[in-house]
Design an enzyme around this catalytic site. Structure first.
Site, short mmCIF file in Angstrom:
data_model
loop_
_atom_site.label_atom_id
_atom_site.label_comp_id
_atom_site.label_asym_id
_atom_site.label_seq_id
_atom_site.Cartn_x
_atom_site.Cartn_y
_atom_site.Cartn_z
N TRP A 23 12.55 1.66 -3.38
CA TRP A 23 12.52 3.03 -2.85
C TRP A 23 13.76 3.80 -3.31
O TRP A 23 13.67 4.95 -3.72
CB TRP A 23 12.49 3.00 -1.32
CG TRP A 23 11.14 2.78 -0.72
CD1 TRP A 23 9.96 3.30 -1.13
CD2 TRP A 23 10.84 1.96 0.43
NE1 TRP A 23 8.93 2.86 -0.32
CE2 TRP A 23 9.45 2.05 0.64
CE3 TRP A 23 11.61 1.18 1.30
CZ2 TRP A 23 8.81 1.38 1.70
CZ3 TRP A 23 10.99 0.53 2.35
CH2 TRP A 23 9.60 0.62 2.53
N ALA B 247 0.81 -1.21 0.00
CA ALA B 247 0.00 0.00 0.00
C ALA B 247 0.85 1.27 0.00
O ALA B 247 0.31 2.38 -0.13
CB ALA B 247 -0.93 0.01 1.21
N ASP B 248 2.16 1.12 0.12
CA ASP B 248 3.05 2.27 0.16
C ASP B 248 3.12 2.94 -1.22
O ASP B 248 3.40 2.28 -2.23
CB ASP B 248 4.45 1.83 0.61
CG ASP B 248 5.40 3.00 0.76
OD1 ASP B 248 5.43 3.59 1.86
OD2 ASP B 248 6.10 3.34 -0.21
N ILE B 249 2.90 4.24 -1.25
CA ILE B 249 2.88 4.97 -2.53
C ILE B 249 4.25 4.92 -3.21
O ILE B 249 4.34 4.82 -4.45
CB ILE B 249 2.44 6.43 -2.30
CG1 ILE B 249 0.98 6.46 -1.84
CG2 ILE B 249 2.61 7.25 -3.58
CD1 ILE B 249 0.49 7.84 -1.45
N GLY B 250 5.31 5.00 -2.42
CA GLY B 250 6.66 4.94 -2.99
C GLY B 250 6.92 3.63 -3.71
O GLY B 250 7.51 3.61 -4.81
#
Length: 288
Positions: free
Chosen positions: A284, A242-245
């Site tokens: 990332w 779910a992390d946007i990055g």
């Protein structure tokens, strides 16, 4: 003052590590000297550990310095664990050869997991940073530590759960915390201070056991737990989908015209196991 020179038997990109942790204004990093000063509390006593890189990514070597000779081995053990020097990054690099991340790992090799310097504050920082852009997230966590922590010889030591358990929501509101986020921070700190949550005990528990306990706490969801497992406990196989990055990095790497769906992330990440945390870090890194 004592010092110890340590050489690793694996590749290790410490310069990137310093660059990444330098995002946090609280950490005493010197990029030019390739060094960082680490706060450490042992049995209630504060120690400052000076860590300096003197090698290269392919032949990493470090100088560790501190003052208390009686705690030398404890301090070295802590630094090994904190910077995950026992992990064979060469083996992990080889794992990704021939996978769909082969090119990315060739471009950004030897990216280590480096744990946050304090297990409790790691959880607090992740809660504070939830749903905020990076710049303002660090503003809030910095205000939090400057208000309730302690600075010793230019190094910040983090507040304790006992201290935070006894502050008011209004105090955090004055630091620009939302009311709800202030509640999450204080309520979780109370549970830790009262022994209802044993963070140290989680070190010996499985990821599944940790998830089942932490998910019950108000304000702690999947994203928070996954990031704490990675940066608090150093677990090796987590992908915060779910992390946007992560989504943006996958979109960029695969030249997609949209962000990937959860099902797509699940499918393309299958061959990353059991090192999905390292895939996350490298993804990332690719968009920083």
């Amino acid at each position: 003052m004592w010092e110890e020179k340590i050489a690793l038997r694996t590749m290790y990109d410490f310069d990137y590590t310093l660059y990444r942790i330098s995002f946090d204004p609280l950490i005493a990093v010197n990029l030019n000297e390739r060094s960082v000063r680490v706060p450490l509390v042992l049995d209630g006593e504060k120690h400052i550990v000076h860590l300096e890189a003197v090698g290269t990514t392919n032949e990493p070597q470090f100088i560790v310095r501190s003052t208390d000779i009686n705690r030398k081995m404890d301090i070295i053990y802590y630094i090994y664990d904190l910077f995950q020097w026992h992990v064979d990054l060469t083996k992990i690099h080889n794992h990704f050869k021939g996978t769909n991340l082969d090119e990315l790992f060739r471009q950004f090799p030897a990216t280590p997991i480096v744990k946050d310097f304090d297990l409790y504050f790691s959880l607090m920082k992740i809660i504070i940073h939830q749903q905020l852009n990076m710049k303002f997230a660090f503003v809030l966590s910095t205000r939090f530590v400057e208000k309730y922590g302690e600075k010793v010889d230019g190094v910040w030591f983090y507040p304790t759960p006992e201290k935070i358990a006894n502050i008011s929501i209004d105090e955090l509101r004055k630091l620009q915390f939302s009311g709800r986020k202030a509640e999450y921070v204080i309520d979780t700190s109370k549970k830790i201070a009262e022994g209802k949550i044993n963070l140290e005990g989680f070190r010996k528990k499985s990821d599944k056991e940790i998830f089942s306990e932490l998910i019950k706490i108000r304000g702690i969801g999947n994203w928070t737990i996954e990031n704490w497992l990675m940066f608090g406990l150093g677990r090796k196989d987590y992908l915060p989908q779910a992390d946007i990055g992560i989504q943006n990095a996958v979109k960029t790497y695969w030249n997609m015209d949209r962000k990937p769906t959860m099902d797509e992330l699940t499918e393309i990440s299958r061959e990353w196991e059991p090192y999905r945390s390292y895939a996350s870090l490298t993804l990332w890194r690719s968009i920083e």
